[in-house]
Design a protein around this motif. Structure first.
Motif: not given
Length: 111
Positions: A75-79, A84-86
């Motif tokens: 699960w990774y969002d390019d933006q 956790g980063d979000i």
């Protein structure tokens, strides 16, 4: 791996306490780990006491290691990055510990 106070680590040319407060990774997609520098710098305390900063960062990396065990292949969002980063530095108490909130696609917010 939890590191003692005063130890700085580097990852891809970046240093702990100035560019990151922990990270997770894998060895050949079969051994998974996290590296947790001691949060003895202002960049990794986030206005929290040391133990709370450590449990918050640890929960952040644990959740990301579950949802994106091989970094960038789960699960990774390019933006925004991983879950956790979000939600970085958004915390709550869970019993006696401070944990970081994590992104929920279903709820559309940090939970």
């Amino acid at each position: 791996m939890f590191l003692p106070p005063g130890v700085t680590i580097t990852l891809d040319g970046a240093a702990s306490c100035s560019s990151f407060c922990g990270y997770h990774g894998d060895i050949n997609g079969g051994t998974f780990y996290a590296v947790m520098p001691y949060p003895d710098c202002s960049g990794c305390l986030g206005a929290l006491p040391v133990l709370d900063a450590l449990t918050s960062t640890s929960s952040h990396e644990l959740c990301e290691a579950i949802t994106d065990p091989v970094p960038g292949q789960g699960w990774y969002d390019d933006q925004n990055g991983e879950i956790g980063d979000i939600c970085a530095w958004k915390t709550r108490r869970l019993g006696a510990y401070t944990v970081q909130l994590e992104w929920s696609n279903g709820a559309g917010r940090c939970m």
